[in-house]
Design a protein around this motif. Structure first.
Motif, PDB file in Angstrom:
ATOM      1  N   GLN A 164       0.832  -1.212   0.000  1.00  0.00           N
ATOM      2  CA  GLN A 164       0.000   0.000   0.000  1.00  0.00           C
ATOM      3  C   GLN A 164       0.865   1.261   0.000  1.00  0.00           C
ATOM      4  O   GLN A 164       0.524   2.257  -0.638  1.00  0.00           O
ATOM      5  N   TYR A 167       0.555   4.423  -2.557  1.00  0.00           N
ATOM      6  CA  TYR A 167       0.429   5.830  -2.173  1.00  0.00           C
ATOM      7  C   TYR A 167       1.630   6.654  -2.617  1.00  0.00           C
ATOM      8  O   TYR A 167       1.522   7.869  -2.807  1.00  0.00           O
ATOM      9  N   ASN A 181       3.059   8.917  -7.876  1.00  0.00           N
ATOM     10  CA  ASN A 181       2.176   9.984  -8.336  1.00  0.00           C
ATOM     11  C   ASN A 181       1.653   9.622  -9.724  1.00  0.00           C
ATOM     12  O   ASN A 181       2.128  10.100 -10.756  1.00  0.00           O
ATOM     13  N   GLU A 234      -9.177   3.218  -3.172  1.00  0.00           N
ATOM     14  CA  GLU A 234      -8.308   4.002  -4.045  1.00  0.00           C
ATOM     15  C   GLU A 234      -7.058   4.429  -3.293  1.00  0.00           C
ATOM     16  O   GLU A 234      -7.054   4.548  -2.063  1.00  0.00           O
ATOM     17  N   TYR A 235      -6.000   4.671  -4.056  1.00  0.00           N
ATOM     18  CA  TYR A 235      -4.706   5.044  -3.477  1.00  0.00           C
ATOM     19  C   TYR A 235      -4.212   6.315  -4.169  1.00  0.00           C
ATOM     20  O   TYR A 235      -3.387   6.279  -5.083  1.00  0.00           O
ATOM     21  N   LYS A 236      -4.754   7.453  -3.737  1.00  0.00           N
ATOM     22  CA  LYS A 236      -4.323   8.722  -4.307  1.00  0.00           C
ATOM     23  C   LYS A 236      -2.952   9.092  -3.748  1.00  0.00           C
ATOM     24  O   LYS A 236      -2.595   8.709  -2.638  1.00  0.00           O
ATOM     25  N   TYR A 237      -2.209   9.857  -4.517  1.00  0.00           N
ATOM     26  CA  TYR A 237      -0.827  10.195  -4.169  1.00  0.00           C
ATOM     27  C   TYR A 237      -0.742  10.826  -2.781  1.00  0.00           C
ATOM     28  O   TYR A 237      -1.364  11.851  -2.511  1.00  0.00           O
ATOM     29  N   ASP A 238       0.008  10.206  -1.899  1.00  0.00           N
ATOM     30  CA  ASP A 238       0.137  10.680  -0.519  1.00  0.00           C
ATOM     31  C   ASP A 238       1.472  10.169   0.031  1.00  0.00           C
ATOM     32  O   ASP A 238       1.528   9.159   0.735  1.00  0.00           O
ATOM     33  N   LYS A 280       1.702   9.493   3.840  1.00  0.00           N
ATOM     34  CA  LYS A 280       1.033   8.260   4.255  1.00  0.00           C
ATOM     35  C   LYS A 280       1.891   7.049   3.882  1.00  0.00           C
ATOM     36  O   LYS A 280       1.968   6.074   4.635  1.00  0.00           O
ATOM     37  N   ALA A 281       2.540   7.121   2.736  1.00  0.00           N
ATOM     38  CA  ALA A 281       3.418   6.035   2.309  1.00  0.00           C
ATOM     39  C   ALA A 281       4.564   5.841   3.310  1.00  0.00           C
ATOM     40  O   ALA A 281       4.875   4.712   3.711  1.00  0.00           O
TER      41      ALA A 281
END
Length: 561
Positions: free
Chosen positions: A339, A343, A346, A379-383, A386-387
């Motif tokens: 995960q 995240y 991009n 969903e895994y929006k760019y973060d 969090k990564a």
């Protein structure tokens, strides 16, 4: 069960598929085919079209192939029982004019086109159909079975499994009650049929040529394979073009028109000229030394059009993914680490900066056009923060990963592998991961290292749908343990197998919606990156090339001024 395709097309229209591509997802059907009954383009008869290919074909025996650079020439030389209507993924007739299923999807009856001959002059008939299916089913040797990628995915096993296949075979036997009727009997139903019968790997070969040229001889030496003379120098199908030669020193494959084909080509000849470098392909098209090439860079579309050239756009029917192999690095088996990778990339910026207009971020492992696409997925929006947090929680803050990417290839989902690798690698470095880049030629080590040996930690790969079924995507990727992912989860395998065996439109769709939702939340064995709308660059002198969502272009429709 016998029915036409119309109701299914209406359902697809209702879910928003544009008129550019009419898709059919039929689990069983009967249709008088017009898939092969197109004439050529509007230009004059005659002439030679030179196509700039990005890489060498693996060989010319359809059953032993699984990549686009091999299938492009194969599609010109061979026919399948059913195929896709030009420009669509709708199933239509080819060597079979009509088909129907019965016995709850376990029996398929094909009414064959009359007066068809193989390129060696021998007749195509029901006995030839049965010979081909029995050849595949009875194939001996782990080396040969390991190269039958698509057959293994669809039919799951052989008369005697000697390679990776461990399942009960789908295929049971074939009957030829008369010359014009072939009946396939299956051990179990497959929701993927009849669409899976369009696979170029399941093309019909001349039984005489297969026997004469030692077609079943496959020898493995380390990671390399050698094939019999049929695959290298004597491919013999029924298609609109006949094999003439393969000059390996010059990198040119030459085919000539089959005068006896029911949809006879207008071109006299096609030459596939192998040009690994994309810029060289572009320059040769602009100078007129080639007539077409595939997957032009999106940045070149305007320049090509301004030069008076055509850029034909395919509807999206593909996916690019960042593959994760958990075998070599234990941390990658932790869902939190996978995960974190999702995240940390991009994907929105990658799509905007690297991919053609019309490309979208992929939210799951099937395109939107396919029944089974789920509207409810994690969903895994760019973060990147969090990564980093997930990596810390997993105790994996100092990861060092071998990231493989291919050279000497462009794919519809991966127009420039090196640039895509660079963007993704830079994103991963920003969340604290050390990347060891490893480049390998597509047909000279990459696929073997990644898909067979599993030497990598991360890799770039993707898929253009071969036929219109969700199982062709998620089942191909994750339906069984594979070296590519180093992933062994029997619960997931069982769920995909159950969905694959579910017949009936709505039940089949719902089964795959559940699989796709779980893939993104419970498992995440890879990261879906993007869906693209790839193009073909074509000279203004060429007409009649019909872009296919499945990259299933048949050049019998082409003409040259």
């Amino acid at each position: 069960m016998v029915h036409t395709q119309g109701a299914r097309r209406r359902r697809l229209a209702a879910i928003g598929l544009a008129g550019a591509v009419a898709l059919s997802l039929s689990a069983c059907g009967s249709e008088r085919g017009d898939g092969g009954n197109q004439g050529g383009g509007s230009g004059k008869v005659g002439g030679t079209m030179i196509f700039g290919a990005a890489g060498n074909p693996k060989n010319f025996d359809p059953i032993f192939n699984d990549d686009g650079e091999s299938f492009r020439p194969i599609r010109q030389m061979y026919d399948t029982l059913v195929q896709n209507k030009p420009g669509t993924a709708e199933v239509a007739g080819a060597l079979a004019e009509k088909w129907e299923s019965s016995n709850e999807g376990k029996t398929w009856k094909f009414t064959l086109r009359k007066n068809v001959k193989f390129h060696d002059g021998t007749p195509f008939n029901a006995a030839a159909v049965c010979f081909n299916f029995n050849r595949w089913f009875n194939m001996k040797g782990a080396a040969a079975q390991s190269q039958m990628i698509y057959y293994g995915d669809v039919f799951e096993g052989f008369a005697k499994n000697e390679g990776d296949a461990t399942g009960e075979p789908v295929y049971k036997n074939c009957e030829a009650p008369d010359e014009g009727t072939a009946v396939l009997n299956l051990n179990k139903a497959k929701g993927a049929f009849p669409a899976a019968f369009t696979l170029p790997s399941l093309s019909m070969s001349s039984p005489d040529a297969l026997k004469k040229y030692d077609a079943d001889k496959v020898v493995q030496s380390g990671d390399s394979f050698t094939y019999g003379a049929y695959a290298t120098d004597h491919p013999t199908g029924t298609g609109p073009f006949k094999f003439q030669s393969y000059d390996r020193a010059k990198g040119e494959i030459t085919m000539v028109r089959n005068e006896d084909h029911w949809a006879k080509a207008k071109l006299d000849k096609i030459i596939f000229k192998i040009i690994p470098d994309e810029n060289t392909r572009k320059q040769e098209l602009r100078s007129g030394t080639i007539d077409a090439y595939d997957y032009p860079a999106s940045a070149d579309y305007k320049t090509l059009k301004d030069s008076g050239l055509q850029v034909l756009i395919r509807p999206s029917f593909n996916i690019l993914y960042l593959g994760i192999n958990g075998k070599n690095t234990p941390a990658l088996r932790d869902l939190r680490v996978r995960q974190a990778l999702a995240y940390g990339v991009n994907r929105e910026q990658l799509v905007k900066s690297q991919l053609p207009e019309g490309a979208e971020v992929a939210k799951q492992f099937v395109p939107k056009a396919i029944a089974g696409y789920s509207s409810q997925v994690q969903e895994y929006k760019y973060d990147p923060e969090k990564a980093k947090q997930l990596l810390k929680e997993a105790g994996a803050e100092n990861l060092k990963l071998k990231f493989y990417y291919p050279t000497e290839v462009t794919r519809p989902y991966m127009p420039n592998p090196q640039e895509l690798f660079t963007v993704i690698a830079d994103d991963l470095k920003k969340i604290g991961i050390t990347i060891e880049p490893i480049a390998r030629p597509w047909n000279g080590g990459y696929k073997d290292d990644v898909q067979k040996a599993g030497k990598h930690d991360l890799h770039l790969l993707g898929w253009t749908g071969d036929y219109n079924d969700a199982g062709n995507f998620v089942g191909t990727f994750f339906g069984r343990a594979k070296a590519e992912f180093g992933y062994d989860n029997q619960e997931l395998f069982n769920a995909i197998g159950k969905a694959d065996a579910t017949v009936g439109d709505e039940a089949h769709k719902k089964a795959y919606e559940a699989v796709n939702a779980d893939l993104m939340s419970k498992y995440l064995p890879a990261i879906p990156v993007s869906n693209t709308t790839p193009g073909i660059a074509v000279s203004s002198k060429i007409s009649g090339v019909v872009p296919s969502p499945l990259t299933d272009e048949r050049f019998n429709t082409a003409s040259k001024e």
